[in-house]
Design a protein around this motif. Structure first.
Motif, PDB file in Angstrom:
ATOM      1  N   VAL A 100       8.585  13.970 -20.550  1.00  0.00           N
ATOM      2  CA  VAL A 100       8.181  12.308 -19.789  1.00  0.00           C
ATOM      3  C   VAL A 100       9.288  12.749 -18.702  1.00  0.00           C
ATOM      4  CG1 VAL A 100       8.455  10.351 -20.019  1.00  0.00           C
ATOM      5  CG2 VAL A 100       7.243  11.071 -21.587  1.00  0.00           C
ATOM      6  N   GLY A 101      10.175  13.173 -18.572  1.00  0.00           N
ATOM      7  CA  GLY A 101      11.808  12.992 -17.639  1.00  0.00           C
ATOM      8  C   GLY A 101      12.505  12.412 -17.700  1.00  0.00           C
ATOM      9  N   ALA A 102      13.329  11.837 -16.883  1.00  0.00           N
ATOM     10  CA  ALA A 102      14.009  10.245 -16.741  1.00  0.00           C
ATOM     11  C   ALA A 102      13.278   9.135 -15.635  1.00  0.00           C
ATOM     12  CB  ALA A 102      15.319  10.483 -15.317  1.00  0.00           C
ATOM     13  N   LEU A 103      12.175   9.467 -15.334  1.00  0.00           N
ATOM     14  CA  LEU A 103      11.092   8.210 -14.526  1.00  0.00           C
ATOM     15  C   LEU A 103      10.012   8.800 -15.256  1.00  0.00           C
ATOM     16  CD1 LEU A 103      12.497   9.187 -10.824  1.00  0.00           C
ATOM     17  CD2 LEU A 103      13.492   7.478 -12.475  1.00  0.00           C
ATOM     18  N   GLY A 104       9.443   9.144 -16.389  1.00  0.00           N
ATOM     19  CA  GLY A 104       7.943   9.068 -16.805  1.00  0.00           C
ATOM     20  C   GLY A 104       8.595   8.005 -17.915  1.00  0.00           C
ATOM     21  N   GLN A 105       6.875   7.674 -18.400  1.00  0.00           N
ATOM     22  CA  GLN A 105       6.762   6.520 -19.434  1.00  0.00           C
ATOM     23  C   GLN A 105       5.951   6.879 -20.236  1.00  0.00           C
ATOM     24  OE1 GLN A 105       4.309   3.819 -17.223  1.00  0.00           O
ATOM     25  NE2 GLN A 105       6.087   2.320 -16.541  1.00  0.00           N
ATOM     26  N   PHE A 106       5.871   6.330 -21.816  1.00  0.00           N
ATOM     27  CA  PHE A 106       5.355   7.299 -23.354  1.00  0.00           C
ATOM     28  C   PHE A 106       3.710   6.488 -22.749  1.00  0.00           C
ATOM     29  CE2 PHE A 106      10.096   7.422 -23.681  1.00  0.00           C
ATOM     30  CZ  PHE A 106       9.756   8.911 -24.679  1.00  0.00           C
ATOM     31  N   THR A 107       3.432   7.307 -23.078  1.00  0.00           N
ATOM     32  CA  THR A 107       1.729   7.174 -23.044  1.00  0.00           C
ATOM     33  C   THR A 107       1.404   6.539 -24.636  1.00  0.00           C
ATOM     34  OG1 THR A 107       1.128   9.141 -23.546  1.00  0.00           O
ATOM     35  CG2 THR A 107       1.333   8.274 -21.558  1.00  0.00           C
ATOM     36  N   ALA A 108      -0.479   6.287 -24.639  1.00  0.00           N
ATOM     37  CA  ALA A 108      -0.862   5.895 -25.866  1.00  0.00           C
ATOM     38  C   ALA A 108      -1.042   7.185 -26.949  1.00  0.00           C
ATOM     39  CB  ALA A 108      -1.925   6.077 -25.725  1.00  0.00           C
ATOM     40  N   ALA A 109      -1.110   8.714 -25.721  1.00  0.00           N
ATOM     41  CA  ALA A 109      -1.197   9.653 -26.829  1.00  0.00           C
ATOM     42  C   ALA A 109       0.555   9.989 -27.261  1.00  0.00           C
ATOM     43  CB  ALA A 109      -1.409  10.623 -26.112  1.00  0.00           C
ATOM     44  N   HIS A 110       1.440   9.159 -26.239  1.00  0.00           N
ATOM     45  CA  HIS A 110       2.636  10.081 -27.175  1.00  0.00           C
ATOM     46  C   HIS A 110       3.300   9.501 -28.237  1.00  0.00           C
ATOM     47  CE1 HIS A 110       4.129  10.926 -22.651  1.00  0.00           C
ATOM     48  NE2 HIS A 110       3.469  11.797 -23.238  1.00  0.00           N
ATOM     49  N   ARG A 111       2.523   8.327 -28.125  1.00  0.00           N
ATOM     50  CA  ARG A 111       2.481   7.043 -29.229  1.00  0.00           C
ATOM     51  C   ARG A 111       2.136   7.331 -30.612  1.00  0.00           C
ATOM     52  NH1 ARG A 111       3.685   3.408 -25.437  1.00  0.00           N
ATOM     53  NH2 ARG A 111       5.743   2.845 -25.551  1.00  0.00           N
ATOM     54  N   GLN A 112       0.763   8.011 -30.591  1.00  0.00           N
ATOM     55  CA  GLN A 112       0.219   8.599 -31.254  1.00  0.00           C
ATOM     56  C   GLN A 112       0.563   9.839 -32.243  1.00  0.00           C
ATOM     57  OE1 GLN A 112      -2.414   7.102 -32.962  1.00  0.00           O
ATOM     58  NE2 GLN A 112      -2.334   9.087 -34.410  1.00  0.00           N
ATOM     59  N   ALA A 113       1.897  11.046 -31.198  1.00  0.00           N
ATOM     60  CA  ALA A 113       2.372  11.927 -31.865  1.00  0.00           C
ATOM     61  C   ALA A 113       3.756  11.311 -32.622  1.00  0.00           C
ATOM     62  CB  ALA A 113       2.257  12.579 -30.489  1.00  0.00           C
ATOM     63  N   CYS A 114       4.394  10.198 -32.098  1.00  0.00           N
ATOM     64  CA  CYS A 114       4.796   9.617 -32.495  1.00  0.00           C
ATOM     65  C   CYS A 114       4.579   9.513 -34.533  1.00  0.00           C
ATOM     66  CB  CYS A 114       5.987   8.705 -31.918  1.00  0.00           C
ATOM     67  SG  CYS A 114       7.279   7.881 -32.688  1.00  0.00           S
ATOM     68  N   HIS A 115       3.914   8.395 -33.680  1.00  0.00           N
ATOM     69  CA  HIS A 115       3.072   8.337 -35.945  1.00  0.00           C
ATOM     70  C   HIS A 115       3.007   8.979 -36.487  1.00  0.00           C
ATOM     71  CE1 HIS A 115       0.718   4.979 -37.723  1.00  0.00           C
ATOM     72  NE2 HIS A 115      -0.425   6.445 -38.127  1.00  0.00           N
ATOM     73  N   GLU A 116       2.611   9.562 -35.135  1.00  0.00           N
ATOM     74  CA  GLU A 116       1.375  11.557 -36.521  1.00  0.00           C
ATOM     75  C   GLU A 116       3.212  11.984 -37.180  1.00  0.00           C
ATOM     76  OE1 GLU A 116      -0.700  13.644 -34.554  1.00  0.00           O
ATOM     77  OE2 GLU A 116      -2.240  11.975 -34.222  1.00  0.00           O
ATOM     78  N   ALA A 117       4.336  12.147 -36.658  1.00  0.00           N
ATOM     79  CA  ALA A 117       5.294  12.696 -36.702  1.00  0.00           C
ATOM     80  C   ALA A 117       6.334  12.085 -38.060  1.00  0.00           C
ATOM     81  CB  ALA A 117       6.320  13.028 -35.385  1.00  0.00           C
ATOM     82  N   LEU A 118       6.130  10.819 -38.085  1.00  0.00           N
ATOM     83  CA  LEU A 118       7.069   9.704 -38.764  1.00  0.00           C
ATOM     84  C   LEU A 118       6.343  10.328 -40.286  1.00  0.00           C
ATOM     85  CD1 LEU A 118       7.093   6.972 -36.165  1.00  0.00           C
ATOM     86  CD2 LEU A 118       8.734   8.163 -37.853  1.00  0.00           C
ATOM     87  N   GLY A 119       4.788   9.910 -39.854  1.00  0.00           N
ATOM     88  CA  GLY A 119       4.216  10.176 -41.294  1.00  0.00           C
ATOM     89  C   GLY A 119       3.761  11.985 -42.038  1.00  0.00           C
ATOM     90  N   ALA A 120       4.181  12.712 -40.741  1.00  0.00           N
ATOM     91  CA  ALA A 120       4.885  14.001 -41.830  1.00  0.00           C
ATOM     92  C   ALA A 120       5.838  14.010 -42.785  1.00  0.00           C
ATOM     93  CB  ALA A 120       4.733  14.577 -40.580  1.00  0.00           C
ATOM     94  N   VAL A 121       6.847  13.090 -42.196  1.00  0.00           N
ATOM     95  CA  VAL A 121       8.379  12.573 -42.815  1.00  0.00           C
ATOM     96  C   VAL A 121       8.595  12.031 -43.625  1.00  0.00           C
ATOM     97  CG1 VAL A 121       9.625  14.578 -40.430  1.00  0.00           C
ATOM     98  CG2 VAL A 121       9.569  11.853 -41.225  1.00  0.00           C
ATOM     99  N   GLY A 122       7.017  11.134 -43.900  1.00  0.00           N
ATOM    100  CA  GLY A 122       7.540   9.825 -45.194  1.00  0.00           C
ATOM    101  C   GLY A 122       7.879   8.644 -44.334  1.00  0.00           C
ATOM    102  N   LEU A 123       7.518   8.530 -43.055  1.00  0.00           N
ATOM    103  CA  LEU A 123       7.649   7.406 -42.248  1.00  0.00           C
ATOM    104  C   LEU A 123       6.915   6.641 -41.916  1.00  0.00           C
ATOM    105  CD1 LEU A 123      10.995   8.267 -40.692  1.00  0.00           C
ATOM    106  CD2 LEU A 123      11.320   7.327 -43.197  1.00  0.00           C
ATOM    107  N   HIS A 124       5.755   6.421 -42.518  1.00  0.00           N
ATOM    108  CA  HIS A 124       4.878   5.803 -41.767  1.00  0.00           C
ATOM    109  C   HIS A 124       4.742   4.202 -42.170  1.00  0.00           C
ATOM    110  CE1 HIS A 124       0.212   4.826 -40.999  1.00  0.00           C
ATOM    111  NE2 HIS A 124       0.592   3.907 -41.844  1.00  0.00           N
ATOM    112  N   GLY A 125       4.491   3.668 -41.050  1.00  0.00           N
ATOM    113  CA  GLY A 125       5.060   1.957 -40.933  1.00  0.00           C
ATOM    114  C   GLY A 125       6.531   1.654 -40.627  1.00  0.00           C
TER     115      GLY A 125
END
Length: 255
Positions: A99-124
């Motif tokens: 993303v860099g300093a001036l970029g914005q997080f997209t829906a795809a980025h947030r989905q990747a975050c959601h999946e990563a949290l689920g993978a480590v047992g922190l869904h929700g």
């Protein structure tokens, strides 16, 4: 034998020119799973900081990391838990390289975050403030951030300190997946039984390299006693390290 991921050549590290690690030369095979062990004050965290680019060598060189993205997890005690940030926002910082300093997080980025949290047992847990997390939950969140960094080299400084056994087991399983994916993983650890069970290669450090190679060959009683004898407290009045000669260490074979 795998190709070499990281080469340390006559590396001496320290603070204000006073050495904490002396003349370390070794080669880490690409895709290796490596434990760094040794007595307290042996220079283990100092070495990890240097590999992460946070500490400039007094002498010697580190080769192989300039064009590689490196993910670094410092000791959890160095993380400011009072900073007002949600779990999702902290984990999304793992995508800074994309993303860099001036970029914005997209829906795809947030989905990747959601999946990563689920993978480590922190869904929700996305909207939770990090100051509400337990030690184990915080470490899981930090590992989720590492997942989003998607780096070929992962450096971990005492990743399982003060973490419950279930969390440790889950995160160790994640390390093994990274290893299977061909990532190079280097971790500072204190639990030698854990090292023997999970890490094929080990560096035993006591300010100087004591032994490096296959874990069963390194973690011997003789090497342990030698490391204890070599241990010495940091002395701010010690002379500046001259580093006039190199002490080569044999390159380990791939596990």
């Amino acid at each position: 034998m795998n190709s070499t991921a990281i080469t340390l050549q006559n590396l001496t590290l320290g603070y204000e020119h006073h050495p904490a690690v002396h003349h370390l030369s070794m080669a880490l095979p690409s895709g290796s799973l490596v434990a760094v062990v040794g007595p307290n004050g042996a220079g283990k965290s100092t070495l990890i900081k240097a590999l992460a680019g946070q500490l400039r060598p007094i002498e010697g060189e580190v080769h192989g990391l300039v064009h590689q993205r490196v993910a670094w997890l410092p000791q959890q005690t160095s993380v400011d838990r009072s900073f007002p940030i949600t779990v999702q926002d902290m984990v999304l910082l793992g995508l800074w390289h994309a993303v860099g300093a001036l970029g914005q997080f997209t829906a795809a980025h947030r989905q990747a975050c959601h999946e990563a949290l689920g993978a480590v047992g922190l869904h929700g847990f996305e909207r939770r403030s990090i100051d509400t997390l337990s030690g184990g939950q915080m470490q899981r969140a930090l590992f989720a951030r590492l997942m989003l960094q998607d780096a070929p080299v992962v450096l971990l400084d005492e990743p399982f300190a003060a973490v419950d056994q279930r969390t440790t087991d889950d995160l160790l399983a994640l390390l093994h997946r990274w290893h299977e994916q061909g990532r190079t993983v280097v971790a500072v650890l204190h639990d030698l039984a854990q090292v023997r069970a999970h890490f094929p290669l080990t560096l035993l450090l006591a300010r100087e390299p004591v032994a490096w190679g296959a874990t069963a060959d390194v973690l011997t009683e003789a090497n342990g006693q030698r490391a204890l004898c070599m241990q010495e407290p940091f002395d701010e009045h010690a002379p500046v390290c001259e580093g006039t000669h190199q002490r080569p260490f044999a390159q380990a074979v791939s596990a």
